[in-house]
Write a protein that holds these residues in place. Structure first.
Motif: not given
Length: 413
Positions: A25-27, A148-153, A255-256
């Motif tokens: 999310g930050a980048p 989980v975290g990457a696609p949610v971001a 994210g995927l």
């Protein structure tokens, strides 16, 4: 594995889910604020600079204080920092510099939390279960960070940027509370803190690491790889995301990609023990690093999604397998009373180049282009792999079926 390990594992799963949201999310938030490679690369530098500044002190604290308590305080602290950043984003007051400040402060807490976590794990399981326990922890880390975290971001950045900070704040807070369920004390020598200067404890750890041939070689190799990968990933988002990129992926697709990386990492964590039993720990570790280094050339050679996604799976397999082997080896080789400090010295060497690598990646991309950074980073990784191979290959003389472990190799240092 007992109840205390269960609480530790659950806390790790929540905190790494928060890490995953922030890591992606930050980048993506930074890219929405600027397209400058130099400025975007500062996100990676801010997230890793605390390791350079605080690792040695955090390791000394882990050997003096109750390791569980350090983790609780660190998780609550970064929850508070990110909650404030979330409020600023909700009010429309968050800019790139405030984003970097929030990541920097949260990163300081991460140093204390992570070093204490690696040092407390051997206190919750028997030594014979270390590799299995680290495999489970690594699986939780990869699922949370990427699966989980990457696609949610990716979804949060598009829908409500404030939750990129607010969500992790809640998760870190919950992770800290879960640790309170661990029974007993996790301090090595109650009442001994303060009897001698911290600098003496740090000096003892540095001398141990430097005199231990295998640990020293692994640390140098890890530092080389991390420096190169920091440069690689600092600008990789510009190579694949956006209309001006080579691949033109949307944030959700990025994210995927991280999710496929996590799927491979879960597999790598689960098979690392079997692979090391078949090929030997040393060969498995070096082989994983070598394959990973070469695979990072694929997005340059074939900048298409059909090549990126399977490559990300293999990145995950090789990276997680190597990570499990390195962590388990350190926990076996380092005496319990030195574990926090020597771990911190190792990770300082291993991670010190990451802020520099991230910053260099951005600057080099401005002048030489993104592709040159990605290719150059892969080449530097190969140099690091060659270093650790030279350090250990001469000590392997038995057949693969009876090859010594890294513990055996270290005894002949």
């Amino acid at each position: 594995m007992g109840r205390s390990f269960g609480y530790l594992w659950s806390s790790t799963a929540l905190s790494n889910l928060a890490d995953g949201v922030l890591k992606v999310g930050a980048p993506l938030l930074a890219v929405s604020m600027t397209r400058s490679p130099t400025l975007v690369s500062l996100v990676g530098a801010a997230a890793t600079a605390p390791w350079l500044l605080f690792a040695l002190y955090a390791g000394a604290v882990a050997d003096r204080a109750d390791r569980r308590r350090v983790m609780v305080v660190a998780n609550v602290a970064r929850a508070a920092v990110l909650a404030v950043a979330g409020v600023l984003a909700l009010l429309g007051l968050l800019d790139l510099w405030l984003l970097l400040a929030a990541l920097l402060i949260a990163g300081v807490s991460e140093v204390f939390a992570d070093l204490s976590a690696q040092s407390v794990l051997p206190m919750t399981v028997p030594e014979s279960d270390l590799t299995r326990a680290n495999g489970r922890v690594s699986t939780a880390q990869m699922i949370g960070n990427d699966f989980v975290g990457a696609p949610v971001a990716g979804l949060l950045v598009a829908a409500l940027p404030a939750v990129v900070f607010g969500g992790p704040a809640l998760l870190y807070g919950a992770a800290g509370l879960l640790l309170l369920g661990m029974r007993g004390t996790y301090r090595l020598a109650p009442g001994t803190e303060g009897r001698r200067p911290v600098r003496r404890d740090i000096g003892e750890a540095l001398r141990y690491l430097w005199s231990h041939r295998m640990l020293r070689s692994l640390a140098v190799a890890a530092g080389t790889l991390n420096l190169a990968m920091a440069a690689y990933w600092a600008v990789f988002v510009l190579w694949v995301v956006g209309d001006g990129s080579r691949m033109g992926l949307e944030p959700r697709a990025y994210g995927l990609m991280m999710t496929t990386f996590a799927a491979g990492a879960v597999l790598g964590s689960l098979v690392s023990g079997r692979a090391s039993a078949l090929f030997g720990e040393f060969r498995t570790l070096v082989g994983a690093w070598l394959v990973s280094s070469l695979l990072h050339l694929v997005p340059v050679i074939a900048p298409t999604p059909w090549a990126l996604y399977p490559t990300a799976v293999l990145w995950g397999v090789t990276g997680a397998a190597a990570n499990v082997l390195v962590i388990s080896t350190r926990q076996r080789l380092i005496p319990a009373e030195l574990l926090g400090r020597v771990n911190s010295a190792y990770r300082l060497v291993g991670m010190a180049g990451m802020p520099l690598g991230a910053a260099l990646g951005g600057v080099m991309a401005e002048f030489a282009g993104l592709g040159a950074v990605l290719v150059g980073a892969s080449g530097v990784c190969l140099v690091g792999v060659g270093h650790v191979w030279r350090a250990g290959s001469g000590r392997i003389s038995r057949p693969l079926t009876s090859e010594p472990t890294l513990s055996d190799i270290s005894r002949s240092r």
